[in-house]
Design an enzyme around this catalytic site. Structure first.
Site, mmCIF file in Angstrom:
data_model
loop_
_atom_site.group_PDB
_atom_site.id
_atom_site.type_symbol
_atom_site.label_atom_id
_atom_site.label_comp_id
_atom_site.label_asym_id
_atom_site.label_seq_id
_atom_site.Cartn_x
_atom_site.Cartn_y
_atom_site.Cartn_z
ATOM 1 N N HIS A 1 -5.758 -3.846 3.463
ATOM 2 C CA HIS A 1 -6.622 -3.357 2.258
ATOM 3 C C HIS A 1 -8.335 -3.841 2.871
ATOM 4 O O HIS A 1 -8.772 -4.816 3.189
ATOM 5 C CB HIS A 1 -6.562 -4.359 1.021
ATOM 6 C CG HIS A 1 -5.321 -3.941 0.371
ATOM 7 N ND1 HIS A 1 -5.638 -2.689 -0.791
ATOM 8 C CD2 HIS A 1 -4.154 -4.289 0.339
ATOM 9 C CE1 HIS A 1 -4.166 -2.775 -1.257
ATOM 10 N NE2 HIS A 1 -3.415 -3.465 -0.699
ATOM 11 N N HIS B 1 2.935 0.377 -3.833
ATOM 12 C CA HIS B 1 3.271 -1.324 -4.077
ATOM 13 C C HIS B 1 4.337 -1.349 -4.895
ATOM 14 O O HIS B 1 4.262 -0.758 -6.108
ATOM 15 C CB HIS B 1 1.992 -1.840 -4.522
ATOM 16 C CG HIS B 1 0.881 -2.206 -3.535
ATOM 17 N ND1 HIS B 1 0.193 -1.207 -2.995
ATOM 18 C CD2 HIS B 1 0.536 -3.402 -3.099
ATOM 19 C CE1 HIS B 1 -0.963 -1.664 -2.309
ATOM 20 N NE2 HIS B 1 -0.504 -3.077 -2.281
ATOM 21 N N GLU C 1 6.742 -6.612 -5.503
ATOM 22 C CA GLU C 1 5.939 -8.006 -5.091
ATOM 23 C C GLU C 1 6.005 -8.962 -6.462
ATOM 24 O O GLU C 1 5.642 -9.984 -5.792
ATOM 25 C CB GLU C 1 4.358 -7.268 -4.920
ATOM 26 C CG GLU C 1 3.519 -8.331 -4.144
ATOM 27 C CD GLU C 1 2.029 -7.855 -4.020
ATOM 28 O OE1 GLU C 1 1.431 -8.636 -3.364
ATOM 29 O OE2 GLU C 1 1.772 -6.962 -4.547
ATOM 30 N N ASP D 1 -1.948 -7.093 4.989
ATOM 31 C CA ASP D 1 -2.390 -7.109 3.656
ATOM 32 C C ASP D 1 -4.010 -7.147 3.626
ATOM 33 O O ASP D 1 -4.662 -6.410 3.026
ATOM 34 C CB ASP D 1 -1.562 -8.073 2.864
ATOM 35 C CG ASP D 1 -1.770 -7.646 1.247
ATOM 36 O OD1 ASP D 1 -1.920 -6.534 0.876
ATOM 37 O OD2 ASP D 1 -1.081 -8.428 0.508
#
Length: 313
Positions: free
Chosen positions: A12, A192, A195, A272
């Protein structure tokens, strides 16, 4: 390991702004930042982090400095430069342009700024591509803009879209029309999922046609799901250090990467958020090597998985 091309498929932008980058952005907007030690504390989580929600609070400050086309360009260029310094040869940078757009900073300006930064950053010997994130908490109508924007720049640096945000609060099926539209428009996507402990979230994401899952940790609870993902080559974009920090797993001993590899799932390792998690691909690998006695052959397998799963071959 030095001779193996490194890939980072899940990174990200706003969670990866280094101290150096933040200071450059501050200069661009005429703001002041605290000293390095205090600034680091504002940007990085510690071992005391208790949840994904707490982890995501670290994005507020960097987002407040990504306010111009030039700031997005500088952020993307510096991120590629820093990744190249540790030997990353291919990186897919993702971010959510709708979190930053306003009347005088439309989505196309933001995306073009990032693409300019990626183009500039490639002079450091790295290939960069861009994934545009839709957000779970936003209406489908808003998120459809992300598909249109991605299609406009597809092949010009943008390679896919993603769905990010509060997985628990906003189930993926609420965005079903988004992915139907993406498929119709020929825009690839990752999602996503898994998680925050939900196996169903992963199953729902797969039902929407994704070939890549961001994180996928919860699949450890469901052997049949693992078998399905292995058979159908569903890639898991795993981010070990981040997953530990957000308490996606309680400890490194519980991390399911070896389990997934043994099942034949095409697992990849990623950063990430390089700044928030204080990590690099090298750090991610060292954590796995030290705790699971993985070999250089295993690392090569992880990178080969990433090469095959990359949106741009």
């Amino acid at each position: 390991m030095k001779n193996i091309k490194k890939y980072d498929l899940h990174c990200h932008l706003d969670g990866s702004l280094s101290i150096e980058t933040m200071r450059k952005l501050a200069e661009c907007v005429g703001k002041e930042l605290p000293e390095d030690e205090e600034l680091t504390g504002l940007l990085q989580v510690t071992s005391e982090c208790q949840s994904l929600k707490e982890y995501l609070e670290k994005f507020d400050l960097p987002l407040s400095y990504l306010v111009t086309r030039e700031s997005f360009k500088a952020a993307a260029e510096n991120l590629l430069k820093e990744a190249a310094q540790e030997g990353v040869g291919y990186m897919e940078i993702r971010f959510a342009p709708l979190l930053s757009c306003r009347a005088d900073l439309p989505v196309n300006e933001i995306v073009e700024g990032v693409l300019e930064g990626v183009c500039a950053g490639e002079r450091y010997g790295i290939t960069g591509k861009v994934i545009l994130c839709a957000m779970r908490h936003m209406d489908v109508e808003q998120n459809l803009q992300i598909v249109d924007t991605a299609r406009r720049y597809l092949g010009e640096g943008v390679c896919a879209i993603d769905l990010a945000g509060d997985e628990k609060g906003f189930p993926v099926l609420g965005q079903k029309r988004l992915f139907a539209y993406a498929s119709e428009m020929g825009v690839p996507y990752t999602i996503h999922a898994g998680e925050c402990g939900s196996v169903q979230s992963i199953k729902d994401a797969i039902s929407l046609g994704t070939r890549r899952i961001g994180h996928g940790i919860a699949a450890a609870k469901d052997r049949e799901l693992q078998q399905y993902c292995a058979k159908n080559r569903i890639c898991f974009e795993m981010c070990p250090i981040s997953n530990l920090q957000t308490k996606a797993v309680p400890s490194i001993e519980d991390y399911p990467i070896v389990q997934f590899l043994e099942m034949g799932i095409p697992v990849t390792i990623n950063t990430d958020n390089r700044m928030v998690s204080n990590t690099t691909i090298t750090k991610e690998w060292e954590l796995l090597r030290e705790n699971f006695h993985l070999t250089e052959r295993d690392f090569k397998t992880l990178m080969e998985n990433a090469a095959q799963a990359a949106f741009v071959k």
